[in-house]
Design a protein around this motif. Sequence first.
Motif, PDB file in Angstrom:
ATOM      1  N   LEU A 157     108.448   3.282-105.977  1.00  0.00           N
ATOM      2  CA  LEU A 157     108.380   3.068-104.533  1.00  0.00           C
ATOM      3  C   LEU A 157     109.737   3.399-103.906  1.00  0.00           C
ATOM      4  O   LEU A 157     110.760   2.800-104.251  1.00  0.00           O
ATOM      5  CB  LEU A 157     108.003   1.615-104.225  1.00  0.00           C
ATOM      6  CG  LEU A 157     107.941   1.259-102.729  1.00  0.00           C
ATOM      7  CD1 LEU A 157     106.899   2.107-101.988  1.00  0.00           C
ATOM      8  CD2 LEU A 157     107.636  -0.230-102.532  1.00  0.00           C
ATOM      9  N   ILE A 158     109.709   4.381-102.996  1.00  0.00           N
ATOM     10  CA  ILE A 158     110.905   4.750-102.227  1.00  0.00           C
ATOM     11  C   ILE A 158     110.699   4.248-100.802  1.00  0.00           C
ATOM     12  O   ILE A 158     109.731   4.622-100.140  1.00  0.00           O
ATOM     13  CB  ILE A 158     111.103   6.285-102.191  1.00  0.00           C
ATOM     14  CG1 ILE A 158     111.283   6.843-103.609  1.00  0.00           C
ATOM     15  CG2 ILE A 158     112.281   6.654-101.284  1.00  0.00           C
ATOM     16  CD1 ILE A 158     111.319   8.381-103.675  1.00  0.00           C
ATOM     17  N   VAL A 159     111.586   3.370-100.338  1.00  0.00           N
ATOM     18  CA  VAL A 159     111.474   2.864 -98.968  1.00  0.00           C
ATOM     19  C   VAL A 159     112.556   3.517 -98.115  1.00  0.00           C
ATOM     20  O   VAL A 159     113.734   3.507 -98.474  1.00  0.00           O
ATOM     21  CB  VAL A 159     111.556   1.324 -98.950  1.00  0.00           C
ATOM     22  CG1 VAL A 159     111.761   0.828 -97.534  1.00  0.00           C
ATOM     23  CG2 VAL A 159     110.279   0.721 -99.533  1.00  0.00           C
ATOM     24  N   ASP A 160     112.142   4.099 -97.013  1.00  0.00           N
ATOM     25  CA  ASP A 160     113.040   4.804 -96.098  1.00  0.00           C
ATOM     26  C   ASP A 160     113.383   3.876 -94.930  1.00  0.00           C
ATOM     27  O   ASP A 160     112.625   3.739 -93.977  1.00  0.00           O
ATOM     28  CB  ASP A 160     112.342   6.090 -95.615  1.00  0.00           C
ATOM     29  CG  ASP A 160     113.194   6.881 -94.629  1.00  0.00           C
ATOM     30  OD1 ASP A 160     114.238   6.364 -94.178  1.00  0.00           O
ATOM     31  OD2 ASP A 160     112.788   8.012 -94.297  1.00  0.00           O
ATOM     32  N   GLU A 161     114.548   3.220 -95.047  1.00  0.00           N
ATOM     33  CA  GLU A 161     115.017   2.266 -94.013  1.00  0.00           C
ATOM     34  C   GLU A 161     116.033   2.929 -93.084  1.00  0.00           C
ATOM     35  O   GLU A 161     116.858   2.237 -92.475  1.00  0.00           O
ATOM     36  CB  GLU A 161     115.694   1.052 -94.673  1.00  0.00           C
ATOM     37  CG  GLU A 161     114.764   0.095 -95.385  1.00  0.00           C
ATOM     38  CD  GLU A 161     114.572  -1.237 -94.643  1.00  0.00           C
ATOM     39  OE1 GLU A 161     114.925  -1.325 -93.438  1.00  0.00           O
ATOM     40  OE2 GLU A 161     114.053  -2.167 -95.275  1.00  0.00           O
ATOM     41  N   ILE A 162     116.000   4.251 -92.996  1.00  0.00           N
ATOM     42  CA  ILE A 162     117.024   4.947 -92.212  1.00  0.00           C
ATOM     43  C   ILE A 162     116.980   4.526 -90.739  1.00  0.00           C
ATOM     44  O   ILE A 162     118.013   4.334 -90.111  1.00  0.00           O
ATOM     45  CB  ILE A 162     116.885   6.470 -92.403  1.00  0.00           C
ATOM     46  CG1 ILE A 162     117.292   6.812 -93.839  1.00  0.00           C
ATOM     47  CG2 ILE A 162     117.719   7.245 -91.390  1.00  0.00           C
ATOM     48  CD1 ILE A 162     116.905   8.201 -94.288  1.00  0.00           C
ATOM     49  N   ALA A 163     115.778   4.311 -90.198  1.00  0.00           N
ATOM     50  CA  ALA A 163     115.671   3.862 -88.805  1.00  0.00           C
ATOM     51  C   ALA A 163     115.717   2.342 -88.692  1.00  0.00           C
ATOM     52  O   ALA A 163     116.276   1.791 -87.751  1.00  0.00           O
ATOM     53  CB  ALA A 163     114.395   4.402 -88.172  1.00  0.00           C
ATOM     54  N   THR A 164     115.103   1.644 -89.648  1.00  0.00           N
ATOM     55  CA  THR A 164     114.901   0.197 -89.505  1.00  0.00           C
ATOM     56  C   THR A 164     116.083  -0.634 -90.010  1.00  0.00           C
ATOM     57  O   THR A 164     116.199  -1.808 -89.657  1.00  0.00           O
ATOM     58  CB  THR A 164     113.650  -0.245 -90.288  1.00  0.00           C
ATOM     59  OG1 THR A 164     113.727   0.311 -91.606  1.00  0.00           O
ATOM     60  CG2 THR A 164     112.384   0.227 -89.608  1.00  0.00           C
ATOM     61  N   VAL A 207     105.826   6.851-104.247  1.00  0.00           N
ATOM     62  CA  VAL A 207     105.334   6.682-102.883  1.00  0.00           C
ATOM     63  C   VAL A 207     106.564   6.624-101.987  1.00  0.00           C
ATOM     64  O   VAL A 207     107.557   5.981-102.341  1.00  0.00           O
ATOM     65  CB  VAL A 207     104.525   5.375-102.772  1.00  0.00           C
ATOM     66  CG1 VAL A 207     104.296   4.976-101.322  1.00  0.00           C
ATOM     67  CG2 VAL A 207     103.199   5.506-103.519  1.00  0.00           C
ATOM     68  N   VAL A 208     106.519   7.312-100.851  1.00  0.00           N
ATOM     69  CA  VAL A 208     107.629   7.242 -99.894  1.00  0.00           C
ATOM     70  C   VAL A 208     107.079   6.677 -98.590  1.00  0.00           C
ATOM     71  O   VAL A 208     106.093   7.195 -98.052  1.00  0.00           O
ATOM     72  CB  VAL A 208     108.249   8.629 -99.611  1.00  0.00           C
ATOM     73  CG1 VAL A 208     109.544   8.476 -98.811  1.00  0.00           C
ATOM     74  CG2 VAL A 208     108.497   9.403-100.891  1.00  0.00           C
ATOM     75  N   ILE A 209     107.714   5.615 -98.091  1.00  0.00           N
ATOM     76  CA  ILE A 209     107.190   4.985 -96.867  1.00  0.00           C
ATOM     77  C   ILE A 209     108.310   4.378 -96.029  1.00  0.00           C
ATOM     78  O   ILE A 209     109.324   3.905 -96.566  1.00  0.00           O
ATOM     79  CB  ILE A 209     106.121   3.916 -97.233  1.00  0.00           C
ATOM     80  CG1 ILE A 209     105.386   3.446 -95.981  1.00  0.00           C
ATOM     81  CG2 ILE A 209     106.739   2.743 -97.995  1.00  0.00           C
ATOM     82  CD1 ILE A 209     104.086   2.717 -96.270  1.00  0.00           C
ATOM     83  N   GLU A 210     108.125   4.423 -94.708  1.00  0.00           N
ATOM     84  CA  GLU A 210     109.000   3.687 -93.798  1.00  0.00           C
ATOM     85  C   GLU A 210     108.451   2.259 -93.709  1.00  0.00           C
ATOM     86  O   GLU A 210     107.258   2.089 -93.488  1.00  0.00           O
ATOM     87  CB  GLU A 210     108.958   4.302 -92.394  1.00  0.00           C
ATOM     88  CG  GLU A 210     109.537   5.691 -92.283  1.00  0.00           C
ATOM     89  CD  GLU A 210     108.981   6.411 -91.053  1.00  0.00           C
ATOM     90  OE1 GLU A 210     109.649   6.405 -90.018  1.00  0.00           O
ATOM     91  OE2 GLU A 210     107.870   6.964 -91.125  1.00  0.00           O
ATOM     92  N   PRO A 211     109.299   1.253 -93.858  1.00  0.00           N
ATOM     93  CA  PRO A 211     108.802  -0.114 -93.835  1.00  0.00           C
ATOM     94  C   PRO A 211     108.562  -0.639 -92.412  1.00  0.00           C
ATOM     95  O   PRO A 211     109.447  -0.526 -91.563  1.00  0.00           O
ATOM     96  CB  PRO A 211     109.931  -0.891 -94.519  1.00  0.00           C
ATOM     97  CG  PRO A 211     111.160  -0.111 -94.201  1.00  0.00           C
ATOM     98  CD  PRO A 211     110.751   1.339 -94.097  1.00  0.00           C
TER      99      PRO A 211
END
Length: 431
Positions: free
Chosen positions: A246-253, A212-216
């Motif tokens: 689980l892949i979390v994309d924290e690039i913005a946050t 799963v890929v999601i922005e937190p």
Amino acid sequence: MQNNWHQLLQFDQQHIWHPYAKSPSATPAIGVQKTKGSIITLANNQELVDGMSSWWACIHGYNHPTIQQAMHEQIEQMPHIMFGGLTHQPAIELAKRLIKLTPSGLDKVFFSDSGSVAVEVAIKMALQYWISLKKPQKKQLLMVKNGYHGDTFATMAICDPDNGMHAIFNNPLIQHHFASAPQMGFDLASDDRDINDFKALLSQHHQSIAAVVIEPIVQGAGGMRFYRPDYLAQINQLCQSYNVLLIVDEIATGFGRTGKLFACEWADITPDILCLGKALTGGNLTLAATLATSKISEAISQGNPGLLMHGPTFMANPLACATAIASIDLLLASPWKQNIQQIERHLKQALLPLNGLTGIKEARVLGAIGVIELDRADLGETIQAQAVQQGVWLRPFGSLIYTMPAYNIPQLQLQQLTDGMITAVKAALSD
Ligand SMILES: *Cc1c(COP(=O)(O)O)cnc(C)c1O
């Protein structure tokens, strides 16, 4: 404006592509001479208060002396060296910090040069993990709608299927699964119905899903939406029970923007893989990182070919790593939490009263992020031009007029920023 500038801008307009733009372009880009703190000085000497932090990145404002000092020193010492077979202190010191600061368990670091590539590498890690475990059928990805993860081919395929680029590039894109987006609202009461669509897709397809890929907590370029921490906690739980990564994309946050150092902390989760970019160098150079747990690295190492199959030319560029170290140390030495709370209070006070006005769909604020969502999607350019007249730099997209200022923006400039933003929005709506 100097004559010289006139020619430069003409050349730019004729020959250079800007983000999501035509060439030649109908409207010229605005020339910039220099930056300092939260002030951008244009070619015509006009000064703008920066509301964008150059797309989430410049969290300390521009030209911060501490970061510039570190950059100068690293330039003298060694601006670049290849990372194949060689290593250096900036990469090691930066990796140490990232491992220490991110949720515990993420202790393997892969450096790359942009956010999109960091997500590509994360996807590659997940696929190689399952290939190594002899489950190559687990190769699809599951996302929630309204996500944004980058512009390269693998990442385009996991952006929102409606507002992303699927319609144009449909054929070459791999087909993945998309669940309904979480209801909007960080403070919403938890509602189990929200997760049902995601749960149904996972229970039906988990045998073919790698990750799963999601922005937190904050969905950025896919709609500037904020959602509840318990939704992220539920996703984490479901991934574990269905044996999906689980892949979390924290690039913005990442690095404080939402009020926590990393937005994962709102839900107290450790993903299998975490992507960082944007503010990693305080917005001074391009650098990104993908972190993984030992579970991932060990499985990949034991598989065939046993190597993580990625290696960019400019991997772990020493100058970028030294800049990131300086930015992180500066952040941690600053009262960043209080600064962000103060910005949040101000943004709420200034922007939330717009709720209920004609033409405003919703004004919302989380951490150092303020969003005005309009009913109409065609006023962005007008509002940008109006904001410049007000002495403010904004970059609306579609119906979203938003700001994410530097954490150390002076109070007076923050006031000018929200005043200009509101004036520009109201002027466009009343035309
Ligand atoms: C900006 C962004 C990316 C892509 O990063 P680039 O450096 O532009 O390639 C990926 N994911 C999220 C959440 C982003 O905000």
